[in-house]
Write a protein that holds these residues in place. Structure first.
Motif, PDB file in Angstrom:
ATOM      1  N   LEU A   1       0.839  -1.200   0.000  1.00 22.39           N
ATOM      2  CA  LEU A   1       0.000   0.000   0.000  1.00 22.39           C
ATOM      3  C   LEU A   1       0.875   1.251   0.000  1.00 22.39           C
ATOM      4  CD1 LEU A   1      -2.825   1.223   0.142  1.00 22.39           C
ATOM      5  CD2 LEU A   1      -2.689   1.096   2.625  1.00 22.39           C
TER       6      LEU A   1
ATOM      7  N   ILE B   1       3.288   6.017  -5.532  1.00 24.42           N
ATOM      8  CA  ILE B   1       3.062   6.123  -6.979  1.00 24.42           C
ATOM      9  C   ILE B   1       1.904   7.075  -7.260  1.00 24.42           C
ATOM     10  CG2 ILE B   1       2.205   4.859  -8.996  1.00 24.42           C
ATOM     11  CD1 ILE B   1       3.890   2.471  -8.022  1.00 24.42           C
TER      12      ILE B   1
ATOM     13  N   ALA C   1       0.042  12.262  -9.331  1.00 28.30           N
ATOM     14  CA  ALA C   1      -0.712  13.511  -9.182  1.00 28.30           C
ATOM     15  C   ALA C   1       0.249  14.694  -9.106  1.00 28.30           C
ATOM     16  CB  ALA C   1      -1.596  13.451  -7.939  1.00 28.30           C
TER      17      ALA C   1
ATOM     18  N   LYS D   1      -7.508  15.208  -4.419  1.00 27.74           N
ATOM     19  CA  LYS D   1      -8.369  14.017  -4.348  1.00 27.74           C
ATOM     20  C   LYS D   1      -7.847  12.883  -5.224  1.00 27.74           C
ATOM     21  CE  LYS D   1     -12.299  17.148  -3.818  1.00 27.74           C
ATOM     22  NZ  LYS D   1     -13.430  17.774  -4.497  1.00 27.74           N
ATOM     23  N   MET D   2      -6.994  13.225  -6.201  1.00 25.20           N
ATOM     24  CA  MET D   2      -6.586  12.221  -7.191  1.00 25.20           C
ATOM     25  C   MET D   2      -5.817  11.038  -6.598  1.00 25.20           C
ATOM     26  SD  MET D   2      -5.866  14.818 -10.353  1.00 25.20           S
ATOM     27  CE  MET D   2      -5.253  13.662 -11.556  1.00 25.20           C
TER      28      MET D   2
ATOM     29  N   PHE E   1      -6.366   9.542  -3.909  1.00 24.53           N
ATOM     30  CA  PHE E   1      -7.376   8.623  -3.360  1.00 24.53           C
ATOM     31  C   PHE E   1      -8.139   7.929  -4.489  1.00 24.53           C
ATOM     32  CE2 PHE E   1      -6.690  11.763   0.003  1.00 24.53           C
ATOM     33  CZ  PHE E   1      -6.397  10.922   1.066  1.00 24.53           C
ATOM     34  N   ARG E   2      -8.392   8.675  -5.571  1.00 22.39           N
ATOM     35  CA  ARG E   2      -9.129   8.078  -6.701  1.00 22.39           C
ATOM     36  C   ARG E   2      -8.329   6.952  -7.348  1.00 22.39           C
ATOM     37  NH1 ARG E   2     -11.191  13.871  -9.118  1.00 22.39           N
ATOM     38  NH2 ARG E   2     -12.666  14.265  -7.437  1.00 22.39           N
ATOM     39  N   TYR E   3      -7.023   7.039  -7.249  1.00 21.65           N
ATOM     40  CA  TYR E   3      -6.165   6.000  -7.836  1.00 21.65           C
ATOM     41  C   TYR E   3      -6.501   4.626  -7.261  1.00 21.65           C
ATOM     42  CZ  TYR E   3      -1.835   3.593  -9.204  1.00 21.65           C
ATOM     43  OH  TYR E   3      -0.927   2.710  -9.728  1.00 21.65           O
ATOM     44  N   PHE E   4      -7.029   4.583  -6.045  1.00 20.22           N
ATOM     45  CA  PHE E   4      -7.276   3.295  -5.376  1.00 20.22           C
ATOM     46  C   PHE E   4      -8.675   2.739  -5.617  1.00 20.22           C
ATOM     47  CE2 PHE E   4      -3.842   5.231  -2.948  1.00 20.22           C
ATOM     48  CZ  PHE E   4      -2.929   4.191  -2.958  1.00 20.22           C
ATOM     49  N   VAL E   5      -9.499   3.452  -6.402  1.00 24.03           N
ATOM     50  CA  VAL E   5     -10.891   2.995  -6.596  1.00 24.03           C
ATOM     51  C   VAL E   5     -10.958   2.025  -7.765  1.00 24.03           C
ATOM     52  CG1 VAL E   5     -13.261   3.695  -7.087  1.00 24.03           C
ATOM     53  CG2 VAL E   5     -11.803   5.122  -5.651  1.00 24.03           C
TER      54      VAL E   5
ATOM     55  N   HIS F   1      -9.258   4.631   2.603  1.00 19.05           N
ATOM     56  CA  HIS F   1      -8.697   5.465   1.541  1.00 19.05           C
ATOM     57  C   HIS F   1      -9.452   5.262   0.224  1.00 19.05           C
ATOM     58  CE1 HIS F   1      -6.625   1.604   1.342  1.00 19.05           C
ATOM     59  NE2 HIS F   1      -6.242   1.869   0.122  1.00 19.05           N
ATOM     60  N   VAL F   2      -9.980   4.044   0.010  1.00 18.29           N
ATOM     61  CA  VAL F   2     -10.785   3.790  -1.195  1.00 18.29           C
ATOM     62  C   VAL F   2     -12.126   4.522  -1.068  1.00 18.29           C
ATOM     63  CG1 VAL F   2     -11.876   2.015  -2.627  1.00 18.29           C
ATOM     64  CG2 VAL F   2      -9.690   1.545  -1.504  1.00 18.29           C
TER      65      VAL F   2
ATOM     66  N   GLY G   1     -11.744   8.047  -1.874  1.00 19.24           N
ATOM     67  CA  GLY G   1     -11.641   8.244  -3.326  1.00 19.24           C
ATOM     68  C   GLY G   1     -13.001   8.188  -3.997  1.00 19.24           C
TER      69      GLY G   1
ATOM     70  N   SER H   1     -15.108  11.248  -3.322  1.00 11.46           N
ATOM     71  CA  SER H   1     -14.616  12.483  -3.952  1.00 11.46           C
ATOM     72  C   SER H   1     -15.002  12.585  -5.422  1.00 11.46           C
ATOM     73  CB  SER H   1     -13.094  12.553  -3.836  1.00 11.46           C
ATOM     74  OG  SER H   1     -12.483  11.736  -4.821  1.00 11.46           O
ATOM     75  N   MET H   2     -15.484  11.489  -6.002  1.00 15.40           N
ATOM     76  CA  MET H   2     -15.772  11.509  -7.445  1.00 15.40           C
ATOM     77  C   MET H   2     -17.055  12.280  -7.738  1.00 15.40           C
ATOM     78  SD  MET H   2     -14.537   7.781  -8.705  1.00 15.40           S
ATOM     79  CE  MET H   2     -12.773   7.456  -8.786  1.00 15.40           C
TER      80      MET H   2
ATOM     81  N   VAL I   1      -6.235   6.077 -14.936  1.00 16.77           N
ATOM     82  CA  VAL I   1      -5.982   5.447 -13.625  1.00 16.77           C
ATOM     83  C   VAL I   1      -6.764   6.119 -12.502  1.00 16.77           C
ATOM     84  CG1 VAL I   1      -3.682   4.626 -14.234  1.00 16.77           C
ATOM     85  CG2 VAL I   1      -3.937   6.882 -13.208  1.00 16.77           C
ATOM     86  N   PHE I   2      -7.317   7.293 -12.756  1.00 15.18           N
ATOM     87  CA  PHE I   2      -8.081   8.000 -11.714  1.00 15.18           C
ATOM     88  C   PHE I   2      -9.590   7.772 -11.860  1.00 15.18           C
ATOM     89  CE2 PHE I   2      -4.182  10.574 -12.377  1.00 15.18           C
ATOM     90  CZ  PHE I   2      -3.571  10.283 -11.168  1.00 15.18           C
TER      91      PHE I   2
ATOM     92  N   LYS J   1     -10.489  -2.569  -7.224  1.00 13.02           N
ATOM     93  CA  LYS J   1      -9.263  -2.638  -6.425  1.00 13.02           C
ATOM     94  C   LYS J   1      -9.588  -2.886  -4.957  1.00 13.02           C
ATOM     95  CE  LYS J   1      -6.848   0.554  -9.524  1.00 13.02           C
ATOM     96  NZ  LYS J   1      -6.237   1.873  -9.689  1.00 13.02           N
TER      97      LYS J   1
END
Lengths: 45, 505
Positions: A5, A11, A15, A38-39, A41-45, B299-300, B303, B306-307, B460-461, B468
């Motif tokens: 993590l 990585i 951002a 916010k980006m 955090f968005r990477y993990f969705v 953390h997910v 994310g 926030s979208m 990736v965003f 994931k």
């Protein structure tokens, strides 16, 4: 390849590169300034 | 033993294409559709002999369909016949006496432009010359492959080194790309409005969307019988392969154990177990309402929260008693790129309808489907649909109250700019407001493109095609990569179908 993590977070935060490129359009800048934090955090969705 | 290998939530194009690929790979697959009609936004309904397309009005990038049916080993033409639409657009502003149509041919379009802006004709040909060779590689390398991680991004560039040349288009805006090539305001407008196909105004939309104005010249198509022929064709292919579709089957919960999807629960309490769950509904709705906070790491969750949801598209449906004085399947009231941008920041984001001199001006795209297929309306009559731009939340008003007034104002706007005396010929009128779209299609806030499409929600965003956070959970549809619109959700279905089959050996 499994990543921890911590590695993934580094990585995602890295951002930052996008922010530097973009820093180098005020409405677009405002959109980015709002969303850049916010980006990672968005990477993990 | 689970009831199914794969359960797909949602019978739109994204869900159906994923399901067909899973079934083709030998997995026992079930599609669950909450309504009694296939297709979601890409569908058609009939009233008084008039057949109206619910939302989507045309097929761009037909190559995505060829790719899907190639992977299924089936003949696309047998399942979904297409008719070419030419001219592709008619641009009109009768108040200024301006009207021009773009044919499919790039050279033909340059000739049209030369009539009112000679210096821009060469610019259009230069634009086409530069980007046409890039488009094919970009589509193959970015459109049909997952982009879920940093490594995926690196692989994209290795597989398609020309991507390096295209990368600046991801981080600039649609407006800047268009303004770099074109100076005439009307030509700019004709190349800028496509940003709304990504759900954003030109100065906020990623520059990559600027190539849509060129992609359209590879041909746009319409399926005789209405847009419902597309999901119905994919459903037929899926069922010919042995798949199963259930209607009136609304999913209320994804069953999760130890952060792995185990199946779904329907509105009536029925539980269906499966090895894999594919969701083609809005990603925020999936994670926040159907899975829940308790199964998702903090953390997910942050994310997901926030979208931003994409914009809605209020749809007006008109039946008319004559052949309307139009020349193309799509007609657009010519609006400058600057007005599109100002509309977004000064009106849309403030919950207001656009006004000119104190009068509402309802922006939108008119589709005349019965030009291509007269059987969509009773003899001598025609169907028109109007895809508008308006916010879900209205300042000091409510869509249920505004509905009839909105239709009146839209017709008045069309009469001022495109079709004089239209109101005298309207014999049927209705609309789907953003609230109606939310109620009918379960799109939260009527968000037809799922998650917003700006640089902070791309690649990736954007919610990943393979979750994931939850094992055995996959995403298709507009919320995931590459995004909304028919080509986007079809490509997303191809990607997700590939991931499910690969992960299941």
């Amino acid at each position: 390849m499994k990543m921890s993590l911590k590695t993934k977070t580094l990585i995602a935060v890295g951002a930052g590169g996008l922010a530097a490129y973009l820093a180098a359009d005020w409405r677009y800048a405002k959109l980015l300034a709002t969303n850049l934090p916010k980006m990672p955090f968005r990477y993990f969705v | 033993m689970p009831d199914y290998d794969v359960v797909v939530i949602g019978g739109g194009i994204g869900g159906l294409s994923t399901a067909a690929l899973c079934q083709k790979a030998g997995m026992k697959t079930l599609v669950l559709e909450q309504s009694d009609r296939i297709g979601g936004c890409c569908s058609t309904y009939e009233v008084n002999g008039f057949n109206f397309d619910v939302g989507a009005s045309v097929v761009e990038m037909p190559g995505a369909f060829e790719e899907l049916f190639r992977r299924l080993g089936m003949d696309r033409e047998k399942y979904i016949p297409f008719v070419e639409v030419d001219p592709i657009y008619d641009y009109c502003d009768i108040s200024r006496g301006v009207r021009f149509s773009y044919p499919t041919s790039v050279e033909g379009t340059a000739e049209v432009i030369a009539r009112f802006a000679p210096e821009e004709a060469k610019a259009f040909l230069d634009f086409a010359k530069k980007f046409t060779p890039i488009i094919a590689g970009l589509v193959d390398s970015f459109f049909y492959v997952p982009c879920m991680s940093f490594l995926d991004s690196i692989k994209l560039v290795i597989r398609y080194p020309q991507m390096i040349k295209v990368l600046p288009m991801f981080v600039t805006t649609h407006q800047k790309v268009v303004a770099k090539y074109f100076k005439n305001e009307d030509v700019q407008a004709s190349m800028a409005f496509q940003s709304f196909y990504g759900g954003m105004p030109p100065d906020l939309c990623a520059g990559l969307y600027a190539i849509i104005g060129l992609l359209e010249h590879e041909g746009i198509y319409y399926p005789p019988g209405g847009m419902i022929r597309i999901p119905a064709g994919i459903q037929q292919a899926f069922e010919d392969l042995g798949g199963e579709t259930r209607f009136d089957a609304r999913v209320v919960r994804v069953m999760v154990e130890d952060r792995a999807a185990k199946g779904v629960e329907l509105w009536d309490g029925t539980e269906i177990t499966s090895r894999n769950v594919v969701s083609s509904i809005n990603a925020k709705q999936l994670y926040m309402e159907m899975i829940g906070r308790e199964h998702i790491p903090w953390h997910v969750w942050r994310g997901i929260r926030s979208m931003e949801l994409s914009m809605p598209c209020p749809m007006i449906y008109l039946g008319v008693d004559y052949e309307p004085p139009l020349v193309a399947h799509h007609t657009l009231n010519l609006t400058s790129a600057q007005v599109m941008n100002d509309y977004w920041s000064d009106y849309y984001l403030k919950g207001k309808l656009y006004e000119v001199n104190g009068k509402p001006e309802i922006m939108g795209l008119i589709s005349w489907a019965s030009k291509i297929d007269p059987s969509l309306a009773p003899q001598g009559k025609h169907v028109l649909t109007h895809m508008g731009l308006a916010p879900y939340n209205l300042a000091g008003d409510d869509w249920d109250r505004l509905k009839e007034r909105y239709i009146d104002e839209a017709i008045a706007t069309i009469e001022r700019n495109i079709i004089p005396d239209l109101s005298k010929h309207v014999i049927y009128r209705d609309m789907a407001t953003p609230k109606d779209l939310e109620r009918m299609l379960l799109h939260p806030a009527g968000a037809v493109y799922g998650i917003q499409t700006d640089i902070s929600h791309m690649a990736v965003f954007r919610p990943a095609n393979r979750s994931k956070a939850i094992r055995n959970l996959y995403l298709a549809g507009a919320s995931t990569h590459p995004g909304g619109g028919i080509p986007g959700v079809l490509a997303g279905g191809i990607i997700t179908g590939g991931l499910v089959t690969k992960d299941n050996g």
